[in-house]
Design a protein around this motif. Structure first.
Motif, short mmCIF file in Angstrom:
data_model
loop_
_atom_site.label_atom_id
_atom_site.label_comp_id
_atom_site.label_asym_id
_atom_site.label_seq_id
_atom_site.Cartn_x
_atom_site.Cartn_y
_atom_site.Cartn_z
N TRP A 105 0.81 -1.16 0.09
CA TRP A 105 -0.03 -0.07 -0.08
C TRP A 105 0.77 1.36 -0.20
O TRP A 105 0.56 2.31 -0.58
N GLY A 106 2.00 1.49 0.62
CA GLY A 106 2.82 2.40 0.72
C GLY A 106 3.07 2.86 -0.70
O GLY A 106 2.91 3.76 -1.21
N PRO A 107 4.06 2.00 -1.39
CA PRO A 107 4.40 2.39 -2.91
C PRO A 107 3.22 2.61 -3.79
O PRO A 107 3.15 3.55 -4.61
N LEU A 108 2.30 1.89 -3.66
CA LEU A 108 0.82 2.26 -4.40
C LEU A 108 0.50 3.51 -4.31
O LEU A 108 0.08 4.29 -5.09
N SER A 109 0.27 3.85 -2.88
CA SER A 109 -0.18 5.27 -2.48
C SER A 109 0.79 6.36 -3.08
O SER A 109 0.42 7.58 -3.32
N ALA A 110 1.99 6.14 -3.33
CA ALA A 110 3.05 7.06 -3.67
C ALA A 110 2.95 7.30 -5.00
O ALA A 110 3.66 8.11 -5.57
N GLY A 111 2.17 6.28 -5.69
CA GLY A 111 1.88 6.53 -7.19
C GLY A 111 2.67 5.39 -8.03
O GLY A 111 2.52 5.87 -9.21
N ALA A 112 3.03 4.22 -7.33
CA ALA A 112 3.79 3.28 -8.28
C ALA A 112 2.60 2.51 -8.95
O ALA A 112 1.60 2.33 -8.67
#
Length: 153
Positions: A105-112
């Motif tokens: 979720w962290g990387p996805l939330s950051a736009g990955a």
């Protein structure tokens, strides 16, 4: 409410292992506050995998076909059928704990656009190793990919 995460599980002759994996996944997702779906893609199994999923896990979507067409084909079929905003491919043997989803979720939330988990990532804790030859072949293949095609992975 829209589906946030689709979990796609390709399966070929996994009747002996997929039950535990699905129970673990359903237990994990029951504690989450988002909508999910689990899709098992039975890739021409001959051991009753599809029947087990259908009978014991009625809330799991099952895609089943014959003949066996390979893992890549099964993953593709599951991804094409998935409805979640995010789609995750997961092995039928549950070799990676499903709780590792939390780390996505962290990387996805950051736009990955894509997040890839790897046993060879720095800081990985591999509790059950593959056979030495298999590990060696995997590391060799990864080095060749980085050398000749995709740099920085």
């Amino acid at each position: 409410m829209p589906v946030r995460l689709s979990l796609v599980i390709p399966a070929y002759n996994e009747a002996g292992r997929i039950g535990k994996t699905l129970r673990d996944c359903l237990d994990y997702f029951a504690r989450q506050d988002y909508q999910f779906e689990i899709i098992v893609v039975d890739d021409g199994s001959q051991d009753g995998t599809a029947q087990l999923v259908r009978r014991q896990f009625p809330n799991v979507r099952l895609i089943s076909y014959t003949p066996n067409r390979g893992k890549g084909y099964a993953v593709k079929q599951g991804m094409l059928e998935a409805q979640g905003r995010f789609r995750l491919f997961y092995d039928a043997d549950g070799s990676t704990p499903i709780s590792e989803v939390d780390k996505l979720w962290g990387p996805l939330s950051a736009g990955a656009d894509v997040v890839i988990g790897s046993r060879s990532s720095p800081g990985s804790q591999v509790e059950l190793h593959q056979r030495p030859l298999r590990e060696f072949m995997g590391r060799t293949f990864n080095r060749l990919v980085r050398l000749f095609t995709v740099h920085g992975i």
